[in-house]
Write a protein that holds these residues in place. Structure first.
Motif, PDB file in Angstrom:
ATOM      1  N   SER A   1      15.107 -12.379   2.796  1.00  0.00           N
ATOM      2  CA  SER A   1      15.309 -11.643   1.779  1.00  0.00           C
ATOM      3  C   SER A   1      15.997 -12.430   0.319  1.00  0.00           C
ATOM      4  O   SER A   1      15.393 -11.884  -0.756  1.00  0.00           O
ATOM      5  CB  SER A   1      16.239 -10.535   1.615  1.00  0.00           C
TER       6      SER A   1
ATOM      7  N   VAL B   1       6.442 -11.715   6.130  1.00  0.00           N
ATOM      8  CA  VAL B   1       6.355 -10.242   5.780  1.00  0.00           C
ATOM      9  C   VAL B   1       6.029  -9.848   7.173  1.00  0.00           C
ATOM     10  O   VAL B   1       4.954 -10.006   7.684  1.00  0.00           O
ATOM     11  CB  VAL B   1       5.406  -9.706   4.775  1.00  0.00           C
ATOM     12  N   ARG B   2       6.875  -8.932   7.815  1.00  0.00           N
ATOM     13  CA  ARG B   2       6.515  -8.457   9.197  1.00  0.00           C
ATOM     14  C   ARG B   2       6.074  -6.728   9.253  1.00  0.00           C
ATOM     15  O   ARG B   2       7.045  -6.235   8.447  1.00  0.00           O
ATOM     16  CB  ARG B   2       7.718  -8.787   9.913  1.00  0.00           C
TER      17      ARG B   2
ATOM     18  N   SER C   1      11.508 -11.893   6.591  1.00  0.00           N
ATOM     19  CA  SER C   1      12.594 -12.627   7.241  1.00  0.00           C
ATOM     20  C   SER C   1      13.528 -13.177   6.590  1.00  0.00           C
ATOM     21  O   SER C   1      14.550 -13.460   6.959  1.00  0.00           O
ATOM     22  CB  SER C   1      11.570 -13.961   8.105  1.00  0.00           C
TER      23      SER C   1
ATOM     24  N   CYS D   1       3.660   1.158   2.739  1.00  0.00           N
ATOM     25  CA  CYS D   1       5.006   0.715   2.598  1.00  0.00           C
ATOM     26  C   CYS D   1       5.143  -0.293   1.828  1.00  0.00           C
ATOM     27  O   CYS D   1       4.283  -0.874   1.361  1.00  0.00           O
ATOM     28  CB  CYS D   1       5.487   0.598   4.182  1.00  0.00           C
TER      29      CYS D   1
ATOM     30  N   THR E   1       5.608   0.106   8.718  1.00  0.00           N
ATOM     31  CA  THR E   1       6.982  -0.383   8.410  1.00  0.00           C
ATOM     32  C   THR E   1       7.075  -1.953   8.073  1.00  0.00           C
ATOM     33  O   THR E   1       6.205  -2.511   8.760  1.00  0.00           O
ATOM     34  CB  THR E   1       8.106  -0.270   9.399  1.00  0.00           C
TER      35      THR E   1
ATOM     36  N   THR F   1       8.282  -3.764   0.655  1.00  0.00           N
ATOM     37  CA  THR F   1       9.455  -4.388   1.029  1.00  0.00           C
ATOM     38  C   THR F   1       9.492  -5.281  -0.281  1.00  0.00           C
ATOM     39  O   THR F   1       8.821  -5.324  -0.971  1.00  0.00           O
ATOM     40  CB  THR F   1       9.420  -5.220   2.421  1.00  0.00           C
TER      41      THR F   1
ATOM     42  N   SER G   1       9.189  -5.579   6.862  1.00  0.00           N
ATOM     43  CA  SER G   1      10.590  -6.149   6.530  1.00  0.00           C
ATOM     44  C   SER G   1      10.062  -7.635   6.156  1.00  0.00           C
ATOM     45  O   SER G   1       9.172  -8.044   6.282  1.00  0.00           O
ATOM     46  CB  SER G   1      11.616  -6.036   7.793  1.00  0.00           C
TER      47      SER G   1
END
Length: 126
Positions: A45, A55-56, A43, A118, A39, A120, A41
C-alpha cells in the motif's frame, strides 16, 4: 440480462398511441447466475519509487478484468482474464509517481453481459 417488455396499443376512436412499460423480464442464462462482486487489494500500500505493486482481483472464473490507476498526471489501464480460480494479478510499476499522492485503482469485471466493479488504492512513499 434485464429486459423490459413494451406494449403498444392503438386507440382507434381517439387515434392515439399509448406506450406502456411492463415489469422487467429476466431471460437467458444470465438470469440464473448473478456476477459475483469483485474484491481487490494491493501487495504494497506504500510502494517505493521504481518498485512494482501488484493489484490482486478476485471474481468469477474467466471474467475480463479491467484496471485503471488514476495517478496525479496520468491514468494507466490494463486488461487481464481471471484464472479458472477467479483471480487476476496486474503489476503496476511505480516510476516517478507523485510521493504522498493517493493512486486510486478502479477495477471493472465483465462476464457475459454482466459487469461489476470494485476499487483499491496505494500511496507512493515520500
Amino acid at each position: 440480462m434485464k429486459r423490459t417488455m413494451i406494449v403498444l396499443s392503438v386507440v382507434v376512436a381517439g387515434a392515439g398511441i399509448t406506450l406502456a412499460a411492463a415489469a422487467p423480464v429476466l431471460a437467458g442464462p444470465a438470469a440464473a447466475a448473478a456476477l459475483k462482486s469483485c474484491t481487490a487489494s494491493v501487495s504494497t500500500s506504500r510502494p517505493a519509487d521504481y518498485t512494482t505493486t501488484d493489484v490482486r482481483v478476485r471474481t468469477v472464473a474467466g471474467a475480463k478484468v479491467f484496471t485503471v490507476a488514476h495517478y496525479k498526471t496520468v491514468n494507466r489501464a490494463y486488461y487481464r482474464l481471471a484464472s479458472s480460480a477467479g483471480r487476476a494479478t496486474v503489476g503496476y510499476y511505480v516510476s516517478g509517481a507523485t510521493p504522498g499522492y493517493k493512486v486510486v485503482l478502479d477495477i471493472t469485471v465483465v462476464t457475459g453481459h454482466q459487469a461489476n466493479s470494485c476499487s483499491t488504492s496505494f500511496t507512493p512513499k515520500r
